[in-house]
Design a protein around this motif. Structure first.
Motif, PDB file in Angstrom:
ATOM      1  N   VAL A 616       0.856  -1.185   0.000  1.00  0.00           N
ATOM      2  CA  VAL A 616       0.000   0.000   0.000  1.00  0.00           C
ATOM      3  C   VAL A 616       0.895   1.239   0.000  1.00  0.00           C
ATOM      4  N   TYR A 617       0.764   2.050  -1.020  1.00  0.00           N
ATOM      5  CA  TYR A 617       1.609   3.243  -1.131  1.00  0.00           C
ATOM      6  C   TYR A 617       1.243   4.252  -0.045  1.00  0.00           C
ATOM      7  N   THR A 618       2.257   4.724   0.653  1.00  0.00           N
ATOM      8  CA  THR A 618       2.066   5.761   1.669  1.00  0.00           C
ATOM      9  C   THR A 618       2.735   7.039   1.172  1.00  0.00           C
ATOM     10  N   PRO A 619       1.959   8.061   0.825  1.00  0.00           N
ATOM     11  CA  PRO A 619       2.567   9.285   0.286  1.00  0.00           C
ATOM     12  C   PRO A 619       3.390   9.994   1.364  1.00  0.00           C
ATOM     13  N   PRO A 620       4.469  10.656   0.957  1.00  0.00           N
ATOM     14  CA  PRO A 620       5.269  11.396   1.943  1.00  0.00           C
ATOM     15  C   PRO A 620       4.472  12.558   2.531  1.00  0.00           C
ATOM     16  N   ARG A 621       4.850  12.966   3.704  1.00  0.00           N
ATOM     17  CA  ARG A 621       4.151  14.086   4.343  1.00  0.00           C
ATOM     18  C   ARG A 621       4.394  15.384   3.564  1.00  0.00           C
ATOM     19  N   PRO A 622       3.443  16.301   3.592  1.00  0.00           N
ATOM     20  CA  PRO A 622       3.631  17.577   2.892  1.00  0.00           C
ATOM     21  C   PRO A 622       4.863  18.309   3.414  1.00  0.00           C
ATOM     22  N   VAL A 623       5.548  19.007   2.503  1.00  0.00           N
ATOM     23  CA  VAL A 623       6.757  19.750   2.874  1.00  0.00           C
ATOM     24  C   VAL A 623       6.443  20.779   3.953  1.00  0.00           C
ATOM     25  N   GLU A 624       5.273  21.413   3.855  1.00  0.00           N
ATOM     26  CA  GLU A 624       4.901  22.445   4.831  1.00  0.00           C
ATOM     27  C   GLU A 624       4.804  21.852   6.241  1.00  0.00           C
ATOM     28  N   GLU A 625       4.281  20.644   6.331  1.00  0.00           N
ATOM     29  CA  GLU A 625       4.131  19.992   7.639  1.00  0.00           C
ATOM     30  C   GLU A 625       5.493  19.686   8.246  1.00  0.00           C
ATOM     31  N   ILE A 626       6.413  19.187   7.407  1.00  0.00           N
ATOM     32  CA  ILE A 626       7.758  18.862   7.892  1.00  0.00           C
ATOM     33  C   ILE A 626       8.485  20.136   8.319  1.00  0.00           C
ATOM     34  N   ALA A 627       8.343  21.213   7.501  1.00  0.00           N
ATOM     35  CA  ALA A 627       9.005  22.483   7.822  1.00  0.00           C
ATOM     36  C   ALA A 627       8.492  23.043   9.144  1.00  0.00           C
ATOM     37  N   ALA A 628       7.175  22.959   9.363  1.00  0.00           N
ATOM     38  CA  ALA A 628       6.603  23.456  10.614  1.00  0.00           C
ATOM     39  C   ALA A 628       7.115  22.669  11.805  1.00  0.00           C
ATOM     40  N   GLU A 629       7.283  21.378  11.619  1.00  0.00           N
ATOM     41  CA  GLU A 629       7.789  20.530  12.704  1.00  0.00           C
ATOM     42  C   GLU A 629       9.233  20.890  13.038  1.00  0.00           C
ATOM     43  N   ILE A 630      10.022  21.167  11.996  1.00  0.00           N
ATOM     44  CA  ILE A 630      11.426  21.541  12.219  1.00  0.00           C
ATOM     45  C   ILE A 630      11.508  22.873  12.966  1.00  0.00           C
ATOM     46  N   LYS A 631      10.658  23.841  12.548  1.00  0.00           N
ATOM     47  CA  LYS A 631      10.658  25.147  13.238  1.00  0.00           C
ATOM     48  C   LYS A 631      10.264  25.002  14.694  1.00  0.00           C
ATOM     49  N   ASP A 632       9.294  24.135  14.962  1.00  0.00           N
ATOM     50  CA  ASP A 632       8.859  23.902  16.339  1.00  0.00           C
ATOM     51  C   ASP A 632       9.988  23.313  17.166  1.00  0.00           C
ATOM     52  N   LEU A 633      10.705  22.362  16.587  1.00  0.00           N
ATOM     53  CA  LEU A 633      11.835  21.749  17.302  1.00  0.00           C
ATOM     54  C   LEU A 633      12.933  22.773  17.565  1.00  0.00           C
ATOM     55  N   GLU A 634      13.205  23.617  16.560  1.00  0.00           N
ATOM     56  CA  GLU A 634      14.236  24.647  16.731  1.00  0.00           C
ATOM     57  C   GLU A 634      13.860  25.600  17.866  1.00  0.00           C
ATOM     58  N   ALA A 635      12.578  25.996  17.936  1.00  0.00           N
ATOM     59  CA  ALA A 635      12.130  26.913  18.991  1.00  0.00           C
ATOM     60  C   ALA A 635      12.290  26.270  20.368  1.00  0.00           C
ATOM     61  N   ARG A 636      11.963  24.969  20.444  1.00  0.00           N
ATOM     62  CA  ARG A 636      12.083  24.269  21.727  1.00  0.00           C
ATOM     63  C   ARG A 636      13.539  24.166  22.156  1.00  0.00           C
ATOM     64  N   ILE A 637      14.423  23.901  21.193  1.00  0.00           N
ATOM     65  CA  ILE A 637      15.859  23.812  21.513  1.00  0.00           C
ATOM     66  C   ILE A 637      16.376  25.158  21.994  1.00  0.00           C
ATOM     67  N   GLN A 638      15.945  26.231  21.315  1.00  0.00           N
ATOM     68  CA  GLN A 638      16.355  27.576  21.737  1.00  0.00           C
ATOM     69  C   GLN A 638      15.900  27.849  23.166  1.00  0.00           C
ATOM     70  N   GLY A 639      14.678  27.430  23.502  1.00  0.00           N
ATOM     71  CA  GLY A 639      14.175  27.620  24.858  1.00  0.00           C
ATOM     72  C   GLY A 639      15.003  26.874  25.885  1.00  0.00           C
ATOM     73  N   TRP A 640      15.383  25.629  25.548  1.00  0.00           N
ATOM     74  CA  TRP A 640      16.216  24.844  26.482  1.00  0.00           C
ATOM     75  C   TRP A 640      17.569  25.520  26.689  1.00  0.00           C
ATOM     76  N   MET A 641      18.152  26.022  25.593  1.00  0.00           N
ATOM     77  CA  MET A 641      19.474  26.654  25.691  1.00  0.00           C
ATOM     78  C   MET A 641      19.411  27.921  26.550  1.00  0.00           C
ATOM     79  N   GLN A 642      18.327  28.695  26.388  1.00  0.00           N
ATOM     80  CA  GLN A 642      18.183  29.901  27.212  1.00  0.00           C
ATOM     81  C   GLN A 642      18.024  29.543  28.681  1.00  0.00           C
ATOM     82  N   GLY A 643      17.312  28.440  28.947  1.00  0.00           N
ATOM     83  CA  GLY A 643      17.136  27.999  30.323  1.00  0.00           C
ATOM     84  C   GLY A 643      18.450  27.592  30.969  1.00  0.00           C
ATOM     85  N   LEU A 644      19.403  27.168  30.133  1.00  0.00           N
ATOM     86  CA  LEU A 644      20.726  26.793  30.655  1.00  0.00           C
ATOM     87  C   LEU A 644      21.674  27.985  30.703  1.00  0.00           C
ATOM     88  N   GLY A 645      21.155  29.152  30.290  1.00  0.00           N
ATOM     89  CA  GLY A 645      21.993  30.355  30.307  1.00  0.00           C
ATOM     90  C   GLY A 645      22.997  30.398  29.185  1.00  0.00           C
TER      91      GLY A 645
END
Length: 646
Positions: A616-645
């Motif tokens: 059963v062919y499974t189409p790849p996820r839309p590029v926009e969805e992947i990009a949004a997920e990457i941006k969300d991860l980047e924001a979370r990483i930035q938050g962790w880094m700020q918390g560590l000073g």
């Protein structure tokens, strides 16, 4: 599901085996525990009629075949024991325990005695006696309650096979020597004797049916198939036959079948591929789970001789698979055991027999032979991790030579790979099992009307031609010129042609006009050294036809035309060539218009690409969805880094 409480018996025997530590090496434990377990089971089965047997045999000096038959009738079993000892009374004389145990074994009927002798128990008994552990071990076994009213035949099968698995692991035996889980056997039995076959049993008041297993193991396939027939028609008369290569495993099957009333001569020890114990017999149901991927090189000569000398009159006339896997040899052997009509086969195989071997190979030709005769009824894909000693994917093939008109020419595929249930506690590599509900559903999917499950993605019903193809050879013309290069002039003997360096020739003749001093052999070598493929060069012609370029040669698979199997030989060849030429015209010429087919190189191939049918062919996820997920991860990483000073 395994019967309740069988693990307690296994744990008990395992604790007894621990007493062997120091006297025996771990890999020897099984050859001590298993025969004692068989003896104890026999002892428990014979106990109710033991007194009558002793009374009947009293005063007899010798026990011949006639006396054996009488004692079996008195015992109500296919075996007996004329020794006055039982497992319990053996313990009354600890000083002569080894001798009394030997006398107890000598008192067994000849067939039962052969079962115990297969384990070479005498030497092991003496070793236990010398180590001072014989009394402890036998006392423990005497406490093990194996009466049929307490431990059913099914439970006993689980006990034997689980202990075999454990002891095999301790002796580092190959993973291919696996044992078949009972629920898999029940599914095989339901596919073979249930479904559309069931009415044939129930409509007859006292049907007679025969079952055969050429790789019988501990006899589970035979016993459960027999029980299934009895469930469908209690008045049926069922006769079984089997053969097993491993003598210790054969001994377990022999003892279990004897307890169930099967004559001992119906279970043979030996290699069914080279020493067929039932050469002239045919059977109603043939079932097996042969070893996967077992090399048959060591006993190839008699198999090859039979294939060459007997051809289609023998068992292996359809073809021989590669020596690294004998699975399809077992399948051919089983087909040879079918009656002229009304026989059914159920065999458990790995994925390899579905597709191994190229077009024209032995494996492909065996599959062609099966499809040609319209024997393949269906295949069921099982979940992985179903077996004790291997986690590979497995498939049940069902063959029949009495297909209904509706099923003729068709093959049913059922995908049950996701229908397994995870076990709470694994047994070796077995981490999944089939529930009763899953077995029922699989049988319904397999045996339903053609239109009943048309929309179910787990079922495919395909014409047998779907599994065949012609392997065509696509040729393209050879464009070539001849050029004298530095590599040519550097070759010893050709340095004289340095003045021609860089010159190009359109034909061999023009080149050879410059090489008159060479011998014939040197001219051939010179022409070959100067040859250069060039798409802009002229086409090389030979006898008025373009010469093919071996570097551009390609091969493609073209599906068999619909209804091909029903045609005569001349029609088959005609439609094959028409189909191939249509493929050339529609699929190849739009891209390479100068291509042609060499029909003399065409080969027919047959394979069953099961997984591809259910992809059963499974189409790849839309590029926009992947990009949004990457941006969300980047924001979370930035938050962790700020918390560590940071």
């Amino acid at each position: 599901m395994p019967p309740h409480g069988f693990q307690d018996k296994i744990a008990f025997v395992w604790r007894v085996a621990d007493k062997l530590r120091g006297t025996f090496k771990q890999h020897e434990y099984g050859s001590v525990m298993l025969p004692l377990l068989v003896l104890r089971r026999m002892d428990a089965v014979l106990a109710p009629t033991k007194a009558e047997v002793l009374a009947k045999a009293k005063g007899w000096v010798e026990i011949g075949p006639g006396q054996e038959a009488q004692l079996k009738r008195v015992a109500g079993q296919q075996f007996f024991n004329t020794s006055s000892f039982s497992f319990a009374t053996l313990l009354n004389d600890d000083k002569n325990l080894a001798d009394n145990l030997a006398a107890y074994i000598r008192g067994l009927s000849s067939d039962a005695k052969a079962v115990i002798e297969a384990y070479s128990l005498d030497d092991k008994v003496r070793r236990m006696e010398a180590a001072g552990i014989l009394y402890q071990v036998l006392a423990d076994f005497a406490d093990l309650d194996l009466r049929p009213s307490v431990v059913s035949n099914e439970s006993m099968g689980y006990i034997f096979e689980e202990l075999l698995r454990k002891f095999s692991e301790m002796s580092n035996e190959t993973a291919g020597e696996h044992y078949t889980p009972r629920e898999v056997i029940r599914l095989v039995a339901d596919l073979v004797v249930g479904g559309k076959e069931a009415p044939k049993l129930t409509e007859n008041e006292r049907p007679v049916r025969t079952i055969y297993d050429p790789a019988a193991g501990t006899g589970g396939m035979l016993m459960i198939t027999m029980e299934r027939i009895k469930e469908l028609q209690p008045q049926s008369i069922v006769q079984v036959a089997g053969q097993e290569l491993n003598s210790e495993t054969w001994a377990i099957a022999q003892s279990d079948l004897m307890i169930q009333g099967t004559p001992p001569e119906r279970m043979h020890v030996g290699n069914s591929l080279t020493q067929d114990a039932f050469p002239r017999e045919k059977f109603d149901y043939i079932v097996a789970n042969p070893p996967y991927g077992v090399d048959w090189k060591g006993y190839a000569k008699p198999i090859r001789d039979e294939a060459e000398n007997l051809g289609s009159l023998g068992r292996f006339g359809a073809g021989l698979p590669r020596v690294s896997d004998g699975s399809l040899l077992f399948l051919q052997h089983m087909i040879s055991k079918m009656k002229p009509t009304g026989s059914r086969i159920g065999i458990v195989l790995s994925g390899s027999p579905l597709f191994s071997g190229q077009a024209g190979s032995g494996e492909s030709e065996i599959r062609r032979w099966i499809l040609e005769n319209d024997w393949l009824e269906g295949i069921v894909a099982l979940p992985d991790q179903m077996f004790y000693n291997t986690g590979i994917s497995t498939y049940i093939w069902v063959l029949a030579n009495d297909k209904t008109d509706a099923d003729r020419g068709l093959v049913r595929l059922v995908d049950a790979r996701e229908m397994g249930t995870k076990m709470r506690k694994s047994l070796g590599d077995k981490r999944k099992e089939l529930s009763e509900a899953a077995i029922t559903e699989i049988v319904q999917l397999y045996g339903g009307a053609l239109d009943e499950f048309a929309e179910d993605p787990r079922v495919k019903v395909l014409a047998r031609e779907s599994f065949g193809f012609q392997r065509i050879t696509v040729e393209r013309p050879l464009h070539r010129r001849w050029e004298v290069t530095e590599l040519v002039t550097a070759t010893p003997g050709f340095e004289q042609f340095a003045p021609l360096l860089g010159r190009s020739f359109a034909t061999e003749k023009a080149l050879l006009a410059e090489a008159t001093s060479l011998t014939t052999a040197q001219k051939k070598a010179f022409v070959k050294a100067c040859a250069v493929s060039d798409p802009d060069a002229p086409i090389i012609m030979k006898k008025g036809r373009p010469e093919p370029d071996p570097d551009l040669r390609d091969q493609e698979n073209v599906p068999l035309p619909a209804g091909w199997f029903s045609l005569d030989e001349d029609e088959r060849q005609r439609v094959l060539e028409e189909s191939a030429e249509a493929h050339l015209r529609d699929e190849i010429h739009p891209y390479v218009p100068d291509a042609w087919l060499d029909h003399t190189k065409t080969k027919l191939g047959f394979e069953i690409p099961f997984t591809r049918q259910f992809y059963v062919y499974t189409p790849p996820r839309p590029v926009e969805e992947i990009a949004a997920e990457i941006k969300d991860l980047e924001a979370r990483i930035q938050g962790w880094m700020q918390g560590l000073g940071l």
